[in-house]
Write a protein that holds these residues in place. Structure first.
Motif, short mmCIF file in Angstrom:
data_model
loop_
_atom_site.label_atom_id
_atom_site.label_comp_id
_atom_site.label_asym_id
_atom_site.label_seq_id
_atom_site.Cartn_x
_atom_site.Cartn_y
_atom_site.Cartn_z
N SER A 183 0.84 -1.21 0.00
CA SER A 183 0.00 0.00 0.00
C SER A 183 0.87 1.25 0.00
CB SER A 183 -0.93 0.01 1.22
OG SER A 183 -1.81 -1.08 1.20
N LEU A 184 1.87 1.28 0.87
CA LEU A 184 2.77 2.43 0.92
C LEU A 184 3.59 2.56 -0.37
CD1 LEU A 184 4.13 2.29 4.60
CD2 LEU A 184 2.49 3.92 3.63
N ALA A 185 3.95 1.43 -0.96
CA ALA A 185 4.74 1.48 -2.20
C ALA A 185 3.94 2.09 -3.34
CB ALA A 185 5.22 0.08 -2.56
N PHE A 186 2.68 1.66 -3.50
CA PHE A 186 1.87 2.17 -4.60
C PHE A 186 1.47 3.63 -4.38
CE2 PHE A 186 1.17 -2.36 -5.66
CZ PHE A 186 1.40 -2.29 -7.02
N GLY A 188 2.79 5.76 -2.45
CA GLY A 188 3.95 6.63 -2.27
C GLY A 188 4.73 6.93 -3.53
N GLY A 189 4.28 6.37 -4.66
CA GLY A 189 4.95 6.64 -5.92
C GLY A 189 6.24 5.88 -6.13
N LEU A 190 6.37 4.74 -5.46
CA LEU A 190 7.59 3.95 -5.62
C LEU A 190 7.52 3.03 -6.83
CD1 LEU A 190 8.32 2.97 -1.89
CD2 LEU A 190 8.92 5.05 -3.15
N PHE A 191 6.32 2.67 -7.27
CA PHE A 191 6.15 1.84 -8.45
C PHE A 191 5.74 2.66 -9.67
CE2 PHE A 191 5.04 -2.07 -5.65
CZ PHE A 191 6.39 -2.26 -5.40
N LEU A 192 4.90 3.66 -9.46
CA LEU A 192 4.49 4.58 -10.51
C LEU A 192 4.86 5.99 -10.08
CD1 LEU A 192 0.93 3.25 -11.47
CD2 LEU A 192 3.03 3.02 -12.81
N PRO A 193 5.42 6.80 -10.97
CA PRO A 193 5.80 8.16 -10.58
C PRO A 193 4.57 8.99 -10.21
CG PRO A 193 6.01 7.86 -12.95
CD PRO A 193 5.75 6.50 -12.38
N PRO A 194 4.67 9.82 -9.20
CA PRO A 194 3.52 10.63 -8.78
C PRO A 194 2.96 11.53 -9.86
CG PRO A 194 5.23 10.65 -7.10
CD PRO A 194 5.82 9.99 -8.30
N ILE A 195 3.78 11.84 -10.89
CA ILE A 195 3.29 12.69 -11.97
C ILE A 195 2.12 12.04 -12.70
CG2 ILE A 195 4.83 11.78 -13.74
CD1 ILE A 195 5.20 14.64 -14.75
N MET A 196 1.99 10.72 -12.58
CA MET A 196 0.89 10.00 -13.23
C MET A 196 -0.35 9.92 -12.34
SD MET A 196 3.07 6.84 -14.94
CE MET A 196 1.62 6.19 -15.77
N PHE A 197 -0.26 10.40 -11.10
CA PHE A 197 -1.39 10.32 -10.17
C PHE A 197 -2.44 11.38 -10.50
CE2 PHE A 197 1.19 8.49 -6.34
CZ PHE A 197 1.36 7.31 -7.05
N ALA A 198 -3.69 11.06 -10.18
CA ALA A 198 -4.73 12.08 -10.19
C ALA A 198 -4.44 13.08 -9.07
CB ALA A 198 -6.09 11.43 -9.99
N LYS A 206 1.15 12.66 -0.51
CA LYS A 206 2.10 13.52 0.19
C LYS A 206 2.06 13.34 1.70
CE LYS A 206 2.20 17.07 -3.41
NZ LYS A 206 1.87 18.47 -3.77
N PHE A 207 1.03 12.69 2.21
CA PHE A 207 0.92 12.45 3.65
C PHE A 207 1.53 11.11 4.06
CE2 PHE A 207 -2.37 15.61 2.95
CZ PHE A 207 -2.26 16.43 4.06
N THR A 208 2.04 10.33 3.11
CA THR A 208 2.57 9.01 3.43
C THR A 208 4.09 9.07 3.62
OG1 THR A 208 2.89 8.42 1.10
CG2 THR A 208 0.74 7.91 2.09
N PRO A 209 4.65 8.25 4.50
CA PRO A 209 6.10 8.26 4.71
C PRO A 209 6.88 7.78 3.50
CG PRO A 209 5.10 6.43 5.90
CD PRO A 209 3.97 7.27 5.38
N SER A 210 6.27 6.92 2.67
CA SER A 210 6.97 6.42 1.50
C SER A 210 7.17 7.53 0.46
CB SER A 210 6.21 5.24 0.89
OG SER A 210 4.84 5.55 0.74
N ARG A 211 6.14 8.35 0.24
CA ARG A 211 6.28 9.48 -0.70
C ARG A 211 7.28 10.50 -0.15
NH1 ARG A 211 3.09 12.54 -4.34
NH2 ARG A 211 4.46 14.17 -5.17
N GLN A 212 7.20 10.77 1.13
CA GLN A 212 8.12 11.72 1.75
C GLN A 212 9.56 11.21 1.67
OE1 GLN A 212 6.22 11.76 5.54
NE2 GLN A 212 4.45 12.90 4.79
#
Length: 258
Positions: A183-186, A188-198, A206-212
């Motif tokens: 859950s944190l990996a997905f 947090g943008g570890l598998f897909l870059p956040p630029i592809m997120f809605a 941005k509130f998750t420790p993995s993204r930070q």
């Protein structure tokens, strides 16, 4: 007999001793180590390298290598702390160790040292694959800064794993660690870059420790401004997860040793 000998071994020596045997015990089950070492590198090899628009772009490739390095450290921390602690709680050896005249901080520090060592080893295959098969690049001093940033950003995951280990039995901890990790990996943008997120998902991310952790290590490697929510978030997650782990440790201590 000298005063030092009479006082017994130092905390530092006990820490190194516990860390040594912790690593030996882990290495006796090679599949556990192989999974930690191989999976992030395979993810880079199968999902990033074939995408030449990403692999041949230095900025994108470097971000991908960093993301999977964060995943390697995160998964190692969650599994090592969560599963090791929950498994040890169900063995008679753990209560016996707590009766020995050795400070508990030595065991805690030993767990951090052994887990941190495996975490650093886990990023080596990712860096090697990224360096050989992609356009990822960074000067040596920036790589060192990235490693230090990885070590700092690993703290929340260690404490989260510790909380899971003291909160749940071993069989339940296995499932919870896997759910938390992926859950944190997905998100947090570890598998897909956040630029592809809605937009809404990017905000939640941005509130998750993995993204930070991802953004913190990218900043350490590539430089530039560091958004305030990255360092504030890591600080809040570190303090909050440490407090939770300490609370659950004391609850477990009270239940089993009163």
């Amino acid at each position: 007999m000298s005063a030092t000998a009479a006082a017994g071994p130092s905390t530092a020596r006990l820490t190194l001793l516990h860390a040594k045997y912790g690593l030996i015990e882990t290495l006796r089950v090679p599949v556990a180590v192989i999974g930690t070492l191989v999976f992030p590198a395979l993810a880079l090899l199968f999902f990033v390298v074939p995408q030449r628009t990403v692999a041949e772009n230095p900025e994108f490739a470097t971000a991908a290598v960093i993301s999977l390095s964060v995943f390697a450290v995160m998964s190692n921390a969650l599994f090592s702390f969560g599963l090791t602690i929950s498994e040890n709680r169900e063995k008679p050896w753990d209560p016996y160790l707590r009766t020995l005249p050795a400070p508990g901080v030595a065991r805690v520090l030993a767990q951090i040292v052994s887990t941190g060592t495996l975490g650093l080893v886990a990023i080596i295959p990712v860096v090697v694959v990224g360096g050989l098969l992609t356009a990822a690049e960074a000067p040596p001093e920036r790589i060192l800064a990235g490693v230090l940033a990885l070590m700092v950003s690993a703290l929340p995951f260690m404490f989260i794993g510790t909380a899971i280990g003291y909160a749940l039995p071993f069989k339940a901890a296995i499932a919870v660690v896997q759910i938390v990790m992926f859950s944190l990996a997905f998100i947090g943008g570890l598998f897909l870059p956040p630029i592809m997120f809605a937009d809404w998902l990017d905000t939640i991310s941005k509130f998750t420790p993995s993204r930070q952790a991802r953004e913190f290590v990218i900043w350490a490697v590539e430089g530039g401004p560091l958004p305030w929510w990255v360092w504030v978030g890591l600080l809040v997650w570190t303090i909050g997860s440490f407090a939770l782990a300490l609370l659950l440790f004391r609850r477990d201590q009270g239940r089993r040793f009163r």
